[in-house]
Motif scaffolding. Structure first.
Motif, mmCIF file in Angstrom:
data_model
loop_
_atom_site.group_PDB
_atom_site.id
_atom_site.type_symbol
_atom_site.label_atom_id
_atom_site.label_comp_id
_atom_site.label_asym_id
_atom_site.label_seq_id
_atom_site.Cartn_x
_atom_site.Cartn_y
_atom_site.Cartn_z
ATOM 1 N N GLY A 1 0.853 -1.314 -0.055
ATOM 2 C CA GLY A 1 -0.075 -0.018 0.079
ATOM 3 C C GLY A 1 0.744 1.220 -0.007
ATOM 4 O O GLY A 1 0.198 2.389 -0.091
ATOM 5 N N LEU B 1 0.179 4.420 -2.526
ATOM 6 C CA LEU B 1 -1.352 4.609 -2.882
ATOM 7 C C LEU B 1 -2.077 5.932 -2.292
ATOM 8 O O LEU B 1 -2.769 6.477 -2.810
ATOM 9 C CB LEU B 1 -2.181 3.522 -2.587
ATOM 10 C CG LEU B 1 -1.746 2.034 -3.311
ATOM 11 C CD1 LEU B 1 -2.858 1.011 -2.459
ATOM 12 C CD2 LEU B 1 -2.340 2.261 -4.515
ATOM 13 N N ASP B 2 -1.481 6.277 -1.239
ATOM 14 C CA ASP B 2 -2.167 7.102 -0.477
ATOM 15 C C ASP B 2 -1.311 8.546 -0.145
ATOM 16 O O ASP B 2 -0.244 8.270 0.284
ATOM 17 C CB ASP B 2 -2.561 6.869 0.908
ATOM 18 C CG ASP B 2 -3.118 7.803 1.817
ATOM 19 O OD1 ASP B 2 -2.862 8.857 1.554
ATOM 20 O OD2 ASP B 2 -3.499 7.203 2.843
ATOM 21 N N SER B 3 -1.310 9.633 -0.972
ATOM 22 C CA SER B 3 -0.430 10.549 -0.674
ATOM 23 C C SER B 3 -0.108 11.308 0.695
ATOM 24 O O SER B 3 1.080 11.645 0.783
ATOM 25 C CB SER B 3 -0.939 11.821 -1.818
ATOM 26 O OG SER B 3 -2.256 12.384 -1.504
ATOM 27 N N VAL B 4 -1.122 11.140 1.502
ATOM 28 C CA VAL B 4 -0.942 11.547 2.875
ATOM 29 C C VAL B 4 0.187 10.802 3.437
ATOM 30 O O VAL B 4 1.062 11.030 4.067
ATOM 31 C CB VAL B 4 -2.076 11.714 3.591
ATOM 32 C CG1 VAL B 4 -1.780 12.104 5.216
ATOM 33 C CG2 VAL B 4 -3.063 12.968 3.063
ATOM 34 N N ALA B 5 0.103 9.412 3.307
ATOM 35 C CA ALA B 5 0.699 8.607 3.904
ATOM 36 C C ALA B 5 2.168 8.454 3.512
ATOM 37 O O ALA B 5 3.072 8.374 4.141
ATOM 38 C CB ALA B 5 0.039 7.132 3.698
ATOM 39 N N LEU C 1 3.465 11.203 2.105
ATOM 40 C CA LEU C 1 4.084 12.329 2.741
ATOM 41 C C LEU C 1 4.695 12.175 4.087
ATOM 42 O O LEU C 1 5.673 12.596 4.587
ATOM 43 C CB LEU C 1 3.018 13.318 2.873
ATOM 44 C CG LEU C 1 3.339 14.755 2.670
ATOM 45 C CD1 LEU C 1 4.701 14.990 1.507
ATOM 46 C CD2 LEU C 1 2.351 15.811 2.300
ATOM 47 N N GLU C 2 3.856 11.219 4.936
ATOM 48 C CA GLU C 2 4.379 11.180 6.334
ATOM 49 C C GLU C 2 5.614 10.251 6.262
ATOM 50 O O GLU C 2 6.558 10.390 7.047
ATOM 51 C CB GLU C 2 3.284 10.304 7.078
ATOM 52 C CG GLU C 2 1.963 11.193 7.593
ATOM 53 C CD GLU C 2 1.061 10.129 7.881
ATOM 54 O OE1 GLU C 2 -0.194 10.748 8.124
ATOM 55 O OE2 GLU C 2 1.068 9.037 7.908
ATOM 56 N N VAL D 1 8.021 10.356 3.757
ATOM 57 C CA VAL D 1 8.914 11.438 3.506
ATOM 58 C C VAL D 1 9.276 12.049 4.445
ATOM 59 O O VAL D 1 10.538 12.180 4.611
ATOM 60 C CB VAL D 1 8.311 12.105 2.162
ATOM 61 C CG1 VAL D 1 9.259 13.199 1.946
ATOM 62 C CG2 VAL D 1 8.084 11.256 1.157
ATOM 63 N N GLU E 1 8.774 17.657 -3.187
ATOM 64 C CA GLU E 1 7.532 16.788 -3.738
ATOM 65 C C GLU E 1 7.682 16.212 -5.023
ATOM 66 O O GLU E 1 7.307 15.094 -5.215
ATOM 67 C CB GLU E 1 6.303 17.531 -3.671
ATOM 68 C CG GLU E 1 5.343 17.594 -2.417
ATOM 69 C CD GLU E 1 5.798 18.280 -0.961
ATOM 70 O OE1 GLU E 1 7.180 18.775 -1.286
ATOM 71 O OE2 GLU E 1 5.401 18.484 -0.039
ATOM 72 N N ILE F 1 9.143 12.556 -5.097
ATOM 73 C CA ILE F 1 8.110 11.662 -4.709
ATOM 74 C C ILE F 1 7.809 10.956 -5.962
ATOM 75 O O ILE F 1 6.388 11.550 -6.502
ATOM 76 C CB ILE F 1 7.288 12.005 -3.814
ATOM 77 C CG1 ILE F 1 7.896 13.018 -2.503
ATOM 78 C CG2 ILE F 1 6.511 10.956 -3.090
ATOM 79 C CD1 ILE F 1 6.781 13.407 -1.646
ATOM 80 N N VAL G 1 3.068 17.198 9.647
ATOM 81 C CA VAL G 1 4.131 17.062 8.458
ATOM 82 C C VAL G 1 4.935 18.202 8.290
ATOM 83 O O VAL G 1 6.154 18.075 8.348
ATOM 84 C CB VAL G 1 3.369 16.964 7.077
ATOM 85 C CG1 VAL G 1 4.388 17.141 5.902
ATOM 86 C CG2 VAL G 1 2.919 15.335 6.897
ATOM 87 N N LEU H 1 -5.737 -4.053 -3.153
ATOM 88 C CA LEU H 1 -5.218 -2.624 -3.480
ATOM 89 C C LEU H 1 -5.265 -2.135 -4.849
ATOM 90 O O LEU H 1 -5.821 -0.810 -4.841
ATOM 91 C CB LEU H 1 -3.774 -2.324 -2.780
ATOM 92 C CG LEU H 1 -3.651 -2.609 -1.277
ATOM 93 C CD1 LEU H 1 -2.272 -2.639 -0.897
ATOM 94 C CD2 LEU H 1 -4.531 -1.317 -0.217
ATOM 95 N N GLU I 1 -8.457 8.197 -2.642
ATOM 96 C CA GLU I 1 -7.293 7.409 -2.001
ATOM 97 C C GLU I 1 -7.594 7.533 -0.461
ATOM 98 O O GLU I 1 -7.025 6.565 0.171
ATOM 99 C CB GLU I 1 -6.064 7.903 -2.323
ATOM 100 C CG GLU I 1 -5.725 9.516 -1.968
ATOM 101 C CD GLU I 1 -4.425 9.980 -2.164
ATOM 102 O OE1 GLU I 1 -4.159 10.796 -1.358
ATOM 103 O OE2 GLU I 1 -3.724 9.781 -3.291
ATOM 104 N N ARG J 1 -5.737 1.275 4.458
ATOM 105 C CA ARG J 1 -4.110 1.354 4.665
ATOM 106 C C ARG J 1 -3.870 -0.254 5.275
ATOM 107 O O ARG J 1 -2.720 -0.582 5.183
ATOM 108 C CB ARG J 1 -4.014 2.102 5.982
ATOM 109 C CG ARG J 1 -2.408 2.515 6.295
ATOM 110 C CD ARG J 1 -1.884 3.330 5.089
ATOM 111 N NE ARG J 1 -2.147 4.563 5.116
ATOM 112 C CZ ARG J 1 -1.533 5.436 5.712
ATOM 113 N NH1 ARG J 1 -0.520 5.158 6.475
ATOM 114 N NH2 ARG J 1 -1.817 6.867 5.723
#
Lengths: 81, 490
Positions: free
Chosen positions: A34, A37-41, A43-44, A46, A59, A62, B253, B454, B463, B468
């Motif tokens: 996964g 798949l999720d841009s927030v995840a 980012l976390e 990174v 960015e 990425i 972040v 997925l 998304e 998750r």
């Protein structure tokens, strides 16, 4: 600790909390877990890598290719430090 | 002032030469914005849009979004902002549900929008990208026909996520939106000197409430189509931003982002956190890095802004969403319906001049949560002796992903469509950082991989709804009556 081991540690801690670290190899496709798949995840992950290696990752860096595996992330980071 | 058009024209008239919007290198003054809105309104009339029609806005935070919204409102038509993170079927649902006459979008989203409107009576208009069908101009002497817009006419449809499997449509009138902007800005003390950065989507109720408030006071708004932390930090410094609405994950972040040189964020006077609870860790880490404490705001699609924590003793009240904003009443009601005492926990109920009258087409659901002039939020909370509201839990069943509400049954309904998935249960779990995550527990045919599941989600659901964590089980734990024991799956 070498870069690959440190990347794996960051991944397990931040993105792959429910998996057994033994099943994660340097070439394992992270998309299967996964990652990416999720841009927030992403980012976390990174920021966790930035924190670990004290580098700035933009960015634009990425990309799916960079985040394909522990090996590809490590290779990207090794060019930066 | 009782309509969105009047709110907008007041800023155009009072602050013509001030910058209204900044996007990348483009800067648009209020005068230019006024002219662009009139010109686009006139074009919409030529496209057959009239008072009472519905127009979906499928655009990211952008100058085009702002112009589209005020143009639609100027005609007495109804805007329906649609999150650009949604995929084809999700977009199709919104367009269909609101019977949109027109969908305004960007080139990048045209293919997906075309598919979404393919079997509907909606037309498509591309206004952003390399080959727009309409270019926003500042043509002079556009005279719009007289359109009588009443304060109680509908201005916008927002959608609220519940546990019913489908989002519920919430209508807000012109007067609702004007009241929201009045009450929020007067409580927070915003003026035309304020500069607000929008990295949160203005298509969402939280971003939208702050956006219309910013325009009302003649402020400068900077729009970002995606949250790019380095760009956010640069803009905060270079544009002397004074107000930054965010969600906790953004603050987290930013607090963790590596910066070689310290940033001068001394212009920043209000960092707002909403959408999800702000943890003590993020509250402190953001302060340690940038020297300003985030303050929580509380609101909903049904009511607009409810409260904001502007208290002096923020270090000790950081976990409060603050006092109610001007003209909004908040009561805590116990199970028996009587008003709770100080610090007594009960359901948070709200009465506000900016709140909706109910859910479209759902009289039973409406009756359940709109009673005696109050909206029953489904959130559990208490109010301390100083009037500070604390949210302590919720009665509603949904998962909160960084402010995006996910209805588990919607994701379950999607997963079960996979030919190799026999049963699906979706639930929210909280990880060690305090974030809620979507977890799916599946009973599947032999040989199916997590990757396969997925990948089936990737282009089909937004998304933030994608699980998750995926766990395969041979069977689901059930009570003697056959009900799935969800708690055992966490």
């Amino acid at each position: 600790m070498n870069i690959e081991k440190r990347v794996k540690k960051v991944l397990i801690k931040n993105a792959l909390k429910d998996i057994d670290s033994k099943e994660l190899h340097l070439d394992s496709p992270l998309i299967e877990y996964g990652v990416g798949l999720d841009s927030v995840a992403t980012l976390e992950l990174v920021v966790a890598l930035e924190e670990e290696f004290q580098i700035r990752i933009d960015e634009s860096e990425i990309t799916p290719e960079t985040f394909e595996s522990i090996k590809s992330i490590s290779s990207h980071i090794s060019q930066r430090i | 002032m009782s309509t969105v058009r009047e709110l907008f024209l007041s800023s155009v008239k009072n602050f013509p030469d001030r910058t209204a919007i900044v996007e990348d290198n483009k800067r648009v003054s209020y005068r230019e914005l006024g002219s662009m809105v009139d010109s686009f309104s006139s074009f919409l009339i030529s496209k057959g849009i009239n008072k009472g029609d519905t127009v979906a806005i499928l655009l990211p935070n952008s100058i085009e979004f702002v112009i589209a919204f005020f143009s639609i409102a100027s005609l007495g038509a109804v805007s329906v902002p649609v999150n650009t993170a949604f995929k084809k079927e999700e977009i199709a649902f919104y367009i269909n549900h609101c019977s949109a006459n027109l969908v305004i979008t960007q080139e990048k989203l045209k293919p997906i929008a075309m598919e979404a409107v393919s079997d509907k009576n909606s037309s498509l208009l591309v206004v952003k990208g390399a080959n727009p069908e309409w270019v926003f101009t500042t043509a002079e002497n556009i005279s719009l026909p007289e359109i009588s817009i009443e304060p109680n006419d509908e201005a916008i449809y927002l959608y609220s996520t519940g546990s019913t499997g489908k989002p519920k449509r919430v209508s807000r009138t012109h007067l609702n939106l004007v009241a929201l902007a009045d009450n929020h800005t007067e409580t927070a003390g915003w003026t035309e000197e304020d500069k607000i950065l929008f990295a949160v989507p203005i298509s969402h109720t939280y971003g939208f409430g702050n956006f219309i408030s910013s325009i009302k006071i003649g402020g400068l708004i900077v729009v970002l189509d995606v949250f790019n932390r380095n760009e956010v930090l640069d803009i905060l410094e270079e544009e002397f931003i004074t107000v930054f609405p965010a969600v906790p994950v953004m603050l987290d972040v930013l607090a963790k982002t590596y910066i070689a040189e310290p940033k001068d964020l001394s212009s920043l006077k209000l960092v707002i956190s909403a959408g999800a609870p702000l943890s003590e860790r993020i509250f402190h880490s953001f302060f340690e890095k940038y020297g300003i404490y985030p303050r929580q705001l509380y609101g909903s699609s049904e009511t607009g802004v409810i409260s904001i924590n502007l208290g002096d003793d923020i270090e000790n009240t950081f976990n409060s969403v603050g006092r109610h904003v001007r003209n909004v009443e908040v009561k805590i009601l116990g199970e028996d319906g009587r008003e709770a005492g100080v610090d007594e926990v009960g359901e948070i109920t709200v009465k506000s001049p900016s709140m909706t009258r109910g859910y479209f087409g759902l009289p039973e659901e409406t009756k359940k949560v709109f009673r005696d002039g109050y909206y029953f939020t489904g959130d559990l909370g208490r109010i301390d002796p100083e009037g500070f509201i604390y949210i302590v839990g919720r009665k509603k069943f949904f998962i909160n992903i960084s402010g995006n509400k996910v209805d588990p049954s919607e994701v379950e309904n999607f997963l079960i469509r996979h030919p190799k998935v026999k049963e699906a249960v979706v639930l929210g779990i909280t990880d060690s950082d305090g974030y809620e995550r979507v977890k799916a527990v599946l009973v599947v045919d032999k040989g199916v991989s997590k990757k396969e599941i997925l990948e089936s989600c990737k282009d089909e659901i937004a998304e933030f709804k994608i699980p998750r964590i995926i766990e395969f089980r041979d069977e689901l734990p059930r009570s003697p009556t056959g009900k799935v024991l969800r708690e055992e799956l966490k």
